[in-house]
Design an enzyme around this catalytic site. Structure first.
Site, PDB file in Angstrom:
ATOM      1  N   ASP A 144       3.328 -19.296   1.207  1.00  0.00           N
ATOM      2  CA  ASP A 144       3.692 -20.408   0.321  1.00  0.00           C
ATOM      3  C   ASP A 144       2.813 -20.366  -0.926  1.00  0.00           C
ATOM      4  OD1 ASP A 144       1.176 -21.312   1.053  1.00  0.00           O
ATOM      5  OD2 ASP A 144       1.928 -22.818   2.444  1.00  0.00           O
ATOM      6  N   HIS A 148       0.820  -1.211   0.000  1.00  0.00           N
ATOM      7  CA  HIS A 148       0.000   0.000   0.000  1.00  0.00           C
ATOM      8  C   HIS A 148       0.853   1.259   0.000  1.00  0.00           C
ATOM      9  CE1 HIS A 148      -4.336  -1.314   0.970  1.00  0.00           C
ATOM     10  NE2 HIS A 148      -3.693  -2.321   0.434  1.00  0.00           N
ATOM     11  N   ASP A 149       1.998   1.194   0.666  1.00  0.00           N
ATOM     12  CA  ASP A 149       2.871   2.362   0.642  1.00  0.00           C
ATOM     13  C   ASP A 149       3.345   2.629  -0.785  1.00  0.00           C
ATOM     14  OD1 ASP A 149       4.365   4.519   1.563  1.00  0.00           O
ATOM     15  OD2 ASP A 149       6.155   3.296   1.838  1.00  0.00           O
ATOM     16  N   GLY A 201       4.345   6.345  -4.287  1.00  0.00           N
ATOM     17  CA  GLY A 201       5.632   5.645  -4.255  1.00  0.00           C
ATOM     18  C   GLY A 201       5.994   5.160  -2.861  1.00  0.00           C
ATOM     19  N   HIS A 248      -1.572 -13.259  -0.808  1.00  0.00           N
ATOM     20  CA  HIS A 248      -2.877 -13.626  -0.245  1.00  0.00           C
ATOM     21  C   HIS A 248      -2.876 -15.064   0.261  1.00  0.00           C
ATOM     22  CE1 HIS A 248      -5.336 -10.094  -2.078  1.00  0.00           C
ATOM     23  NE2 HIS A 248      -4.410  -9.710  -1.222  1.00  0.00           N
ATOM     24  N   ASP A 276      -5.942 -17.623   3.265  1.00  0.00           N
ATOM     25  CA  ASP A 276      -5.652 -18.984   2.814  1.00  0.00           C
ATOM     26  C   ASP A 276      -6.190 -19.934   3.868  1.00  0.00           C
ATOM     27  OD1 ASP A 276      -4.569 -21.470   2.290  1.00  0.00           O
ATOM     28  OD2 ASP A 276      -2.490 -20.787   2.192  1.00  0.00           O
ATOM     29  N   SER A 283       4.440   7.346   3.014  1.00  0.00           N
ATOM     30  CA  SER A 283       3.288   8.249   3.095  1.00  0.00           C
ATOM     31  C   SER A 283       2.104   7.554   3.767  1.00  0.00           C
ATOM     32  CB  SER A 283       2.891   8.738   1.702  1.00  0.00           C
ATOM     33  OG  SER A 283       2.715   7.648   0.813  1.00  0.00           O
ATOM     34  N   THR A 285      -3.302 -23.056   4.768  1.00  0.00           N
ATOM     35  CA  THR A 285      -2.077 -22.754   5.527  1.00  0.00           C
ATOM     36  C   THR A 285      -2.038 -21.245   5.765  1.00  0.00           C
ATOM     37  OG1 THR A 285      -0.792 -22.581   3.474  1.00  0.00           O
ATOM     38  CG2 THR A 285      -0.775 -24.712   4.587  1.00  0.00           C
ATOM     39  N   ASP A 299       7.371   5.678   0.036  1.00  0.00           N
ATOM     40  CA  ASP A 299       7.917   6.848   0.737  1.00  0.00           C
ATOM     41  C   ASP A 299       7.337   7.010   2.139  1.00  0.00           C
ATOM     42  OD1 ASP A 299       5.315   7.601   0.251  1.00  0.00           O
ATOM     43  OD2 ASP A 299       5.820   9.625  -0.422  1.00  0.00           O
TER      44      ASP A 299
HETATM   45  C1  HEM Z   1      -3.771  -7.645  -6.852  1.00  0.00           C
HETATM   46  C2  HEM Z   1      -4.549  -6.778  -6.253  1.00  0.00           C
HETATM   47  C3  HEM Z   1      -4.880  -6.865  -4.784  1.00  0.00           C
HETATM   48  C4  HEM Z   1      -6.121  -6.727  -4.239  1.00  0.00           C
HETATM   49  C5  HEM Z   1      -7.405  -6.441  -4.991  1.00  0.00           C
HETATM   50  C6  HEM Z   1      -5.988  -6.906  -2.817  1.00  0.00           C
HETATM   51  C7  HEM Z   1      -7.021  -6.817  -1.909  1.00  0.00           C
HETATM   52  C8  HEM Z   1      -6.921  -7.107  -0.562  1.00  0.00           C
HETATM   53  C9  HEM Z   1      -7.995  -7.024   0.369  1.00  0.00           C
HETATM   54  C10 HEM Z   1      -9.397  -6.535   0.066  1.00  0.00           C
HETATM   55  C11 HEM Z   1      -7.540  -7.449   1.558  1.00  0.00           C
HETATM   56  C12 HEM Z   1      -8.333  -7.603   2.848  1.00  0.00           C
HETATM   57  C13 HEM Z   1      -8.364  -6.337   3.676  1.00  0.00           C
HETATM   58  C14 HEM Z   1      -9.333  -6.505   4.820  1.00  0.00           C
HETATM   59  O1  HEM Z   1     -10.530  -6.536   4.565  1.00  0.00           O
HETATM   60  O2  HEM Z   1      -8.901  -6.620   5.978  1.00  0.00           O
HETATM   61  C15 HEM Z   1      -6.169  -7.803   1.378  1.00  0.00           C
HETATM   62  C16 HEM Z   1      -5.363  -8.311   2.356  1.00  0.00           C
HETATM   63  C17 HEM Z   1      -4.025  -8.561   2.192  1.00  0.00           C
HETATM   64  N1  HEM Z   1      -3.284  -8.288   1.070  1.00  0.00           N
HETATM   65 FE1  HEM Z   1      -3.973  -7.791  -0.735  1.00  0.00          FE
HETATM   66  N2  HEM Z   1      -4.669  -7.162  -2.521  1.00  0.00           N
HETATM   67  C18 HEM Z   1      -3.944  -7.143  -3.690  1.00  0.00           C
HETATM   68  C19 HEM Z   1      -2.571  -7.289  -3.812  1.00  0.00           C
HETATM   69  C20 HEM Z   1      -1.737  -7.509  -2.761  1.00  0.00           C
HETATM   70  C21 HEM Z   1      -0.304  -7.444  -2.847  1.00  0.00           C
HETATM   71  C22 HEM Z   1       0.482  -7.076  -4.102  1.00  0.00           C
HETATM   72  C23 HEM Z   1       0.164  -7.748  -1.623  1.00  0.00           C
HETATM   73  C24 HEM Z   1       1.577  -7.800  -1.133  1.00  0.00           C
HETATM   74  C25 HEM Z   1       2.605  -8.143  -1.868  1.00  0.00           C
HETATM   75  C26 HEM Z   1      -0.980  -8.018  -0.778  1.00  0.00           C
HETATM   76  C27 HEM Z   1      -0.910  -8.436   0.518  1.00  0.00           C
HETATM   77  C28 HEM Z   1      -1.993  -8.630   1.335  1.00  0.00           C
HETATM   78  C29 HEM Z   1      -1.892  -9.192   2.671  1.00  0.00           C
HETATM   79  C30 HEM Z   1      -0.632  -9.732   3.332  1.00  0.00           C
HETATM   80  C31 HEM Z   1      -3.175  -9.146   3.214  1.00  0.00           C
HETATM   81  C32 HEM Z   1      -3.579  -9.577   4.626  1.00  0.00           C
HETATM   82  C33 HEM Z   1      -3.360  -8.374   5.548  1.00  0.00           C
HETATM   83  C34 HEM Z   1      -3.631  -8.635   6.993  1.00  0.00           C
HETATM   84  O3  HEM Z   1      -3.823  -9.774   7.408  1.00  0.00           O
HETATM   85  O4  HEM Z   1      -3.628  -7.639   7.739  1.00  0.00           O
HETATM   86  N3  HEM Z   1      -2.111  -7.832  -1.500  1.00  0.00           N
HETATM   87  N4  HEM Z   1      -5.810  -7.564   0.076  1.00  0.00           N
END
Ligand code: HEM
Ligand code: NAG
Ligand code: NAG
Ligand code: NAG
Ligand code: NAG
Ligand code: NAG
Length: 397
Positions: A320, A134-135, A140, A264, A312, A144, A315, A142
């Site tokens: 993974d 998100h950062d 960028g 994810h 997931d 923010s 796991t 940074d």
């Molecule tokens: C491809 C587009 C992506 C979409 C649409 C997306 C969307 C989301 C959404 C909606 C959540 C759940 C937030 C919540 O309701 O609590 C989430 C969680 C998460 N996303 Fe993504 N995401 C994307 C890409 C990424 C990327 C690129 C990463 C990191 C490299 C990432 C890492 C994570 C992680 C680790 C969680 C779990 C966060 C937590 O447990 O606090 N996501 N994402």
């Protein structure tokens, strides 16, 4: 048998072409974090690493024909794509950053960040991986995303944007920053802490299977606007075209996108992020019905709370490639996850990641580094913050 052939066919295609993935964090959820019902971690039940994995139970149309792929069987050595050379203007990857940047300036910097990340629980570690994403996607890399609302200077920072409502891990960044300021004041940027913490969390959650160096040298930004979050962060209902476009806008290709989507495989989601478009009664999705029923139950709250569920289900605390099996088996939360099967190139990358764990691990690390180079700031347009939640005071604005 037919399923296995389809998998192998797609695999061949995946090896020929390069794709990227999707899945960005939206984070409608927020408000009242309810403990995740799935936080009880399951033992690492990786899918078989041999090319005869558990047969995917997908029922979706067979993967696209080979003709959909780049016809020339370029050798595996041609990808992942060569690192984008640091070029000046647009989303260049990390100009001016270097591995070991703090070796002279603050030798223990990386160790201090790693210790702070080590101390965090698995959920917060997952949060740190998302925080980095998100950062980097907004203004960028940074830091923010860390700036707190300030009535006078900035009442609506990124932190208050809809996609950021469920971010977590801020206290780990603050703890690392406090230790770093004690060790070498004014030297280590918050942006680098976020990047290094995202790397370290990936290393820990993968049990060391993912292990890569993260260049540093970023400066902290002074601008943070909630209004910039929605336009820059992909929503959970995004389709493949939108995902590709939003990653491409940051200089990340389809291979990067699909590889990063593997994040994810850890952490959680609030039900509000996917229930409307993915759960009954509004059945517009191709989600596995039994899985949908379970999710529906886990999302049902007598008090109306916005529950959380694991990203997931199998796991939940391991970074993974199980995520890719979940995509194949239609057991993922977001439309943006499911969408990866719906275009030939992304589907090929999904199968490749599912079948070749190490290949994906390698691509994940490379994509994290590439993401860490998005629109980085320098001494000319940034600063080294004293506190990560605030721009430095005498603010000549
Ligand atoms: C491809 C587009 C992506 C979409 C649409 C997306 C969307 C989301 C959404 C909606 C959540 C759940 C937030 C919540 O309701 O609590 C989430 C969680 C998460 N996303 Fe993504 N995401 C994307 C890409 C990424 C990327 C690129 C990463 C990191 C490299 C990432 C890492 C994570 C992680 C680790 C969680 C779990 C966060 C937590 O447990 O606090 N996501 N994402
Ligand atoms: C639903 O919750 C149960 C109990 O915590 C858990 O075992 C199961 O994996 C969860 N299912 C989903 C799809 O989240
Ligand atoms: C900021 O504004 C809000 C609402 O006007 C007010 O409640 C709060 O006390 C203010 N905070 C500061 C630090 O001035
Ligand atoms: C990661 O790689 C570094 C350098 O090769 C090594 O020192 C370190 O022990 C590795 N970390 C893990 C957790 O495997
Ligand atoms: C949703 O509809 C599709 C197609 O009609 C069907 O295959 C699927 O089983 C349904 N899912 C649920 C959860 O009812
Ligand atoms: C974790 C975090 O700091 N998130 C912030 C997101 O925005 C809400 C307000 O809507 C803040 O209360 C949270 O602190």
């Amino acid at each position: 048998m037919a399923a296995k052939l389809a998998v192998l066919g797609t695999l061949v295609l995946a090896l020929l072409g390069s794709v990227s993935c999707q899945q960005a964090g939206y984070g409608y959820g927020g408000g009242n974090p309810t403990p995740s019902p799935t936080s009880t971690s399951t033992p690492p039940a990786y899918p078989p690493t041999s090319p005869t994995p558990s047969p995917p139970t997908y029922s979706s149309p067979a993967p696209p024909p080979p003709t959909a792929y780049p016809p020339t069987p370029s050798p595996p050595t041609t990808y992942p794509p060569p690192p984008t050379p640091a070029s000046p203007p647009p989303p260049a990857a990390g100009s001016g950053l270097s591995v070991g940047y703090y070796n002279d300036k603050c030798p223990r910097a990386e160790a201090i960040v790693r210790d702070a990340v080590r101390a965090a629980d698995v959920g917060i570690k997952a949060g740190l991986v998302r925080l980095f994403f998100h950062d980097c996607f907004v203004q960028g890399c940074d830091a923010s995303v860390l700036l707190k609302p300030d009535n006078d200077t900035n009442p609506q920072p990124e932190m208050l944007g809809i996609p950021n409502l469920s971010l977590r891990g801020f206290e780990v960044i603050d703890a690392a920053k406090a230790a770093l300021e004690a060790e070498c004041p004014g030297v280590v940027s918050c942006a680098d802490i976020v990047a290094l913490a995202g790397r370290d969390a990936s290393v820990f959650l993968s049990g060391g299977a993912i292990n890569f160096t993260m260049p540093a040298g970023r400066y902290d930004g002074k601008v943070s606007l909630a209004s910039e979050t929605l336009p820059n962060l992909p929503p959970p209902f995004a389709d493949v075209a939108r995902l590709k476009a939003m990653f491409a806008a940051k200089g990340l290709d389809t291979v990067d996108m699909v590889a990063l989507s593997g994040a994810h495989s850890i952490g959680r989601s609030h039900c509000s992020s996917f229930s409307r478009d993915r759960l009954p009664p509004s059945n517009t999705s191709d989600m596995n019905p039994a899985f949908a029923t379970q999710l529906k139950a886990n999302c049902t709250s007598p008090t109306g709370a916005d529950n959380t569920v694991a990203q997931d289900y199998k796991t939940p605390d391991q970074l993974d490639n199980q995520y890719y099996w979940n995509v194949i088996n239609h057991k993922v939360l977001f439309a943006s996850d499911a969408a990866l099967l719906k275009s030939g190139d992304t589907a090929g990358l999904v199968y490749a990641a599912a079948l070749f764990q190490q290949k994906w691990e390698d691509r994940f690390g490379k994509a994290m580094v590439k993401m860490g180079g998005v629109e980085v700031k320098t001494a000319a347009n940034g600063e080294i913050r004293k506190m990560c939640g605030y721009v430095n005071k005498p603010y000549s604005g």
